[in-house]
Design a protein around this motif. Structure first.
Motif, PDB file in Angstrom:
ATOM      1  N   MET A 119       0.335  -0.836   0.033  1.00  0.00           N
ATOM      2  CA  MET A 119      -0.283  -0.314   0.050  1.00  0.00           C
ATOM      3  C   MET A 119       0.963   1.568   0.038  1.00  0.00           C
ATOM      4  N   ARG A 120       0.625   2.632  -0.789  1.00  0.00           N
ATOM      5  CA  ARG A 120       1.326   3.720  -0.789  1.00  0.00           C
ATOM      6  C   ARG A 120       1.516   4.015  -0.393  1.00  0.00           C
ATOM      7  N   ASN A 121       0.131   4.412   0.337  1.00  0.00           N
ATOM      8  CA  ASN A 121      -0.392   5.482   1.302  1.00  0.00           C
ATOM      9  C   ASN A 121      -1.215   4.745   3.202  1.00  0.00           C
ATOM     10  N   VAL A 122      -0.887   5.209   4.064  1.00  0.00           N
ATOM     11  CA  VAL A 122      -1.813   5.021   5.463  1.00  0.00           C
ATOM     12  C   VAL A 122      -2.899   4.857   4.584  1.00  0.00           C
ATOM     13  N   PRO A 123      -3.996   4.083   5.507  1.00  0.00           N
ATOM     14  CA  PRO A 123      -5.803   4.653   4.574  1.00  0.00           C
ATOM     15  C   PRO A 123      -6.181   5.478   5.955  1.00  0.00           C
ATOM     16  N   ALA A 124      -7.098   5.681   6.310  1.00  0.00           N
ATOM     17  CA  ALA A 124      -7.947   6.499   7.179  1.00  0.00           C
ATOM     18  C   ALA A 124      -8.974   5.719   7.868  1.00  0.00           C
ATOM     19  N   ILE A 125      -9.198   4.762   9.004  1.00  0.00           N
ATOM     20  CA  ILE A 125     -10.667   4.616   9.284  1.00  0.00           C
ATOM     21  C   ILE A 125     -11.520   5.388   9.939  1.00  0.00           C
ATOM     22  N   VAL A 126     -12.215   4.835   9.072  1.00  0.00           N
ATOM     23  CA  VAL A 126     -13.356   5.584   9.306  1.00  0.00           C
ATOM     24  C   VAL A 126     -14.704   5.219  10.589  1.00  0.00           C
ATOM     25  N   ILE A 127     -15.675   5.802  10.818  1.00  0.00           N
ATOM     26  CA  ILE A 127     -16.922   4.931  11.414  1.00  0.00           C
ATOM     27  C   ILE A 127     -17.802   6.593  11.874  1.00  0.00           C
ATOM     28  N   LEU A 128     -18.778   6.196  12.035  1.00  0.00           N
ATOM     29  CA  LEU A 128     -20.033   6.994  13.106  1.00  0.00           C
ATOM     30  C   LEU A 128     -20.021   6.652  14.179  1.00  0.00           C
ATOM     31  N   GLY A 129     -20.092   5.251  14.657  1.00  0.00           N
ATOM     32  CA  GLY A 129     -20.118   5.373  16.402  1.00  0.00           C
ATOM     33  C   GLY A 129     -19.754   3.208  17.152  1.00  0.00           C
ATOM     34  N   PRO A 130     -19.843   3.380  18.117  1.00  0.00           N
ATOM     35  CA  PRO A 130     -19.118   2.912  18.882  1.00  0.00           C
ATOM     36  C   PRO A 130     -19.693   1.768  18.399  1.00  0.00           C
ATOM     37  N   ALA A 131     -20.336   0.926  17.771  1.00  0.00           N
ATOM     38  CA  ALA A 131     -20.287  -0.622  17.159  1.00  0.00           C
ATOM     39  C   ALA A 131     -19.236  -0.953  16.430  1.00  0.00           C
ATOM     40  N   SER A 132     -18.745   0.219  15.927  1.00  0.00           N
ATOM     41  CA  SER A 132     -18.104  -0.271  14.768  1.00  0.00           C
ATOM     42  C   SER A 132     -16.390   0.038  15.758  1.00  0.00           C
ATOM     43  N   LEU A 133     -16.707   0.687  16.999  1.00  0.00           N
ATOM     44  CA  LEU A 133     -14.476   1.053  16.734  1.00  0.00           C
ATOM     45  C   LEU A 133     -14.500  -0.402  17.224  1.00  0.00           C
ATOM     46  N   ALA A 134     -14.852  -2.103  17.621  1.00  0.00           N
ATOM     47  CA  ALA A 134     -14.095  -3.143  17.883  1.00  0.00           C
ATOM     48  C   ALA A 134     -13.192  -3.275  16.492  1.00  0.00           C
ATOM     49  N   THR A 135     -14.498  -3.095  15.287  1.00  0.00           N
ATOM     50  CA  THR A 135     -13.626  -3.278  13.715  1.00  0.00           C
ATOM     51  C   THR A 135     -12.745  -2.763  13.720  1.00  0.00           C
ATOM     52  N   ALA A 136     -13.248  -1.241  13.675  1.00  0.00           N
ATOM     53  CA  ALA A 136     -11.434  -0.893  13.153  1.00  0.00           C
ATOM     54  C   ALA A 136     -10.715  -0.924  14.174  1.00  0.00           C
ATOM     55  N   ARG A 137     -10.770  -1.182  15.170  1.00  0.00           N
ATOM     56  CA  ARG A 137      -9.273  -1.556  15.620  1.00  0.00           C
ATOM     57  C   ARG A 137      -8.992  -2.708  15.929  1.00  0.00           C
ATOM     58  N   ARG A 138      -9.241  -4.145  14.744  1.00  0.00           N
ATOM     59  CA  ARG A 138      -8.860  -5.075  14.384  1.00  0.00           C
ATOM     60  C   ARG A 138      -8.332  -4.332  12.449  1.00  0.00           C
ATOM     61  N   ILE A 139      -8.959  -3.491  12.109  1.00  0.00           N
ATOM     62  CA  ILE A 139      -8.624  -3.669  11.100  1.00  0.00           C
ATOM     63  C   ILE A 139      -6.907  -2.876  11.388  1.00  0.00           C
ATOM     64  N   GLN A 140      -6.715  -1.794  12.323  1.00  0.00           N
ATOM     65  CA  GLN A 140      -5.760  -0.756  12.299  1.00  0.00           C
ATOM     66  C   GLN A 140      -4.337  -1.960  12.857  1.00  0.00           C
ATOM     67  N   GLY A 141      -5.085  -3.570  13.499  1.00  0.00           N
ATOM     68  CA  GLY A 141      -3.719  -3.924  14.159  1.00  0.00           C
ATOM     69  C   GLY A 141      -3.220  -4.318  12.399  1.00  0.00           C
ATOM     70  N   LEU A 142      -3.908  -4.226  11.565  1.00  0.00           N
ATOM     71  CA  LEU A 142      -3.105  -4.846  10.152  1.00  0.00           C
ATOM     72  C   LEU A 142      -2.875  -3.642   9.414  1.00  0.00           C
ATOM     73  N   TYR A 143      -3.144  -2.373   9.624  1.00  0.00           N
ATOM     74  CA  TYR A 143      -2.108  -1.206   9.320  1.00  0.00           C
ATOM     75  C   TYR A 143      -1.893  -0.460  10.872  1.00  0.00           C
ATOM     76  N   PRO A 144      -0.662  -0.512  11.062  1.00  0.00           N
ATOM     77  CA  PRO A 144      -0.996   0.298  12.704  1.00  0.00           C
ATOM     78  C   PRO A 144      -0.442   1.998  12.660  1.00  0.00           C
ATOM     79  N   GLN A 145      -0.069   2.197  11.969  1.00  0.00           N
ATOM     80  CA  GLN A 145      -0.229   3.326  11.633  1.00  0.00           C
ATOM     81  C   GLN A 145      -1.856   4.308  10.866  1.00  0.00           C
ATOM     82  N   ALA A 146      -2.684   3.597  10.885  1.00  0.00           N
ATOM     83  CA  ALA A 146      -3.415   4.067  10.507  1.00  0.00           C
ATOM     84  C   ALA A 146      -4.763   4.488  11.776  1.00  0.00           C
ATOM     85  N   PRO A 147      -4.815   6.085  11.301  1.00  0.00           N
ATOM     86  CA  PRO A 147      -6.099   6.112  12.253  1.00  0.00           C
ATOM     87  C   PRO A 147      -7.600   6.162  12.446  1.00  0.00           C
TER      88      PRO A 147
END
Length: 560
Positions: free
Chosen positions: A1-29
């Protein structure tokens, strides 16, 4: 991947999934809606945030319905060749849908995320489904010569045309292409610039240009020589120069203009240019022209294994602590770093970091040793970052780094690319939260006598008080010197009225931040600790009620 992705969520129900994806791309906010979910970066408007990320070329992983993403980005969709990858992921990770950025590798990202959740990605790209590869987006080390021609070529193959493959490309050998020995259409994997009407050119990055002379007009000379030899500029993997030329700015400018890395290798005094080049890597051919050597390898060149890059040492200020208050240039330096050096608290503040980034944590009083270690790493061609909180030039590491460099006579240290990137200082962060107490002349003073005599501090307090400057005190108190703030306040009281406005900013920009506004007459040393920034106003500093509670504090721009 050329650039670090941004993980965008709307509410708390998505946060756990977002953190798992962040584990795949540790620099992704993780971006979260202000007031609804605690994330790395808060935003107020979902659509505006997505459009800003898209227009900046940032890959987007949005944990929401695909329709929301499409409607949000519709006003800014334009050039398909320039769009970043955009994906929609179900908030529970049960679906991964690539939406945009086929030429930017969106399907590859989708497969990575889908594998994380043990599902299949919803790939809809016809060519990739049929052939098992995307001819329009070759893997690293290869580049498609003409995207528009590629689209027509893939359309012909989907319509039933056969194809031949000329040239070495292992990834094509694994594809499900309709190979036919008598096919008119041909995929040519070559460094040559020209091809036939029925040919799809894919260039391996198998060329390098080495400098054997001066660097004047280098980019133009490289382009001319490649054109004269019938070679494609897109096949150029890197520029190579002797280590002694590491500080030549023209070399760096040429590499940037050509869009390729710049590498350096040691060359013996009596070594011929061609022998020097062939010692670096095996080549099928070496051509010489206009003070340049063009080498062609059999496969794409692994640039990271060729010589070394010019090392970079970035001295950065993280700001007060909140991710949204970090300067973008600092975040980029951290993302690119191989080594992070600093006091452990500050290194932890620099996250998210990748697992392979090396953390070098040391005591907060070992500034010179840390600076020297950073130069040693950068001199090896590594990208090192020295972190400070606030601004690196305000009672922080920038001065220590420059002191270490001045004391060194090692040419490798002086050849390092040194940059100092600013941050939001504690004084500025505290002042902004309160209003504008630094709106007129002010000074910053450290009350620590570790590196200067206390007598000097007292003298400066006297002069600053007499000059009626607003004063911001760093390092106001500690266990080793609990008396010094009290003495400083005694000196200040000789020049200020008891009703002078005072601000105490503790952990501003971090969890649990606290801003206290009071008067000089009310201030007691026990109200302050080492994590507190103290601002003492001037004779003109004033305050007035703030709507919703509290008060605004500011120092007028004028002076009576």
């Amino acid at each position: 991947m050329r650039n670090v992705p941004a993980i965008v969520i709307l509410g708390p129900a998505s946060l756990a999934t977002a953190r798992r994806i962040q584990g795949l791309y540790p620099q992704a906010p993780v971006y979260g809606l202000q007031g609804r979910v605690a994330a790395d970066i808060a935003y107020d408007d979902f659509g505006a945030t997505l459009r800003e990320l898209y227009q900046s070329g940032t890959p987007i992983v949005a944990l929401c319905a695909a329709g929301i993403v499409i409607r949000s980005l519709a006003p800014v969709l334009a050039d398909k060749e320039q769009e970043p990858p955009v994906l929609a992921v179900a908030e529970d990770g049960s679906a991964v849908v690539p939406l945009l950025g086929g030429l930017g590798g969106v399907n590859h990202i989708a497969r990575e995320i889908a594998a994380l959740f043990g599902i299949g990605a919803a790939i809809t790209t016809a060519g990739e489904l049929r052939f098992g590869t995307c001819l329009l987006n070759p893997p690293d080390g290869y580049v498609l010569a003409d995207v528009d021609q590629g689209k027509r070529f893939v359309a012909d193959l989907l319509a039933g045309q056969g194809v031949q493959v000329d040239g070495a490309a292992p990834w094509l050998a694994q594809a499900r292409l309709p190979l036919r020995a008598d096919a008119e259409r041909r995929i040519r994997v070559t460094c040559a610039a020209a091809g036939g009407d029925e040919e799809l050119l894919i260039h391996p990055r198998a060329l390098l240009v080495a400098l054997d002379g001066d660097s004047a007009d280098l980019a133009a000379r490289v382009r001319f020589v490649l054109a004269a030899q019938g070679l494609a500029p897109a096949a150029l993997a890197c520029l190579l120069a002797p280590r002694g030329a590491m500080t030549d700015r023209a070399l760096a400018d040429a590499a940037q203009t050509l869009g390729v890395p710049l590498r350096f290798a040691a060359r013996q005094a009596d070594e011929g240019a061609a022998d020097w080049l062939l010692r670096q890597l095996p080549l099928e051919q070496v051509l010489e022209a206009d003070g340049l050597l063009i080498g062609r390898a059999a496969q794409p060149i692994e640039v990271a294994r060729l010589g070394q890059a010019r090392g970079r040492l970035s001295v950065v200020g993280l700001g007060p602590g909140a991710a949204e208050l970090m300067v973008p240039a600092v975040r980029r330096a951290l993302d690119q770093a191989e080594d992070i050096l600093g006091y452990e608290t500050y290194v932890n503040m620099a996250g998210p970091l990748r697992p392979e980034q090396v953390r070098h944590c040391s005591d907060n009083r070992e500034e010179l040793q840390r600076a020297r270690h950073a130069f040693e790493l950068a001199a090896e061609g590594r990208r090192a970052v020295v972190v400070s909180s606030g601004d690196p030039g305000v009672f922080a590491m920038a001065a220590a780094v420059l002191e270490a460099l001045e004391q060194s006579d090692d040419p490798a240290w002086h050849a390092v690319e040194l940059e100092i990137l600013p941050g939001v200082s504690a004084a500025l962060a505290t002042a902004a939260l309160a209003g504008a107490p630094l709106g007129h002349d002010f000074c910053l003073l450290s009350l620590s006598d570790n590196l200067k005599p206390w007598a000097v501090i007292e003298q400066r307090l006297e002069h600053a008080g007499a000059a009626d400057l607003v004063m911001a005190f760093y390092n106001p108190i500690s266990r080793a010197r609990p008396w010094q703030l009290g003495r400083a306040l005694e000196i200040v009281a000789g020049h200020r009225r008891p009703e002078t406005r005072v601000l105490l900013g503790r952990d501003i920009g971090r969890p649990g931040e606290r801003l206290t506004s009071l008067t000089l007459g009310e201030l007691r040393p026990e109200m302050v600790d080492m994590r507190t920034l103290v601002i003492v106003g001037s004779s003109t500093t004033r305050s007035f009620p703030r709507a919703g509670g509290g008060e605004w504090v500011y120092t007028p721009r004028w002076y009576p």
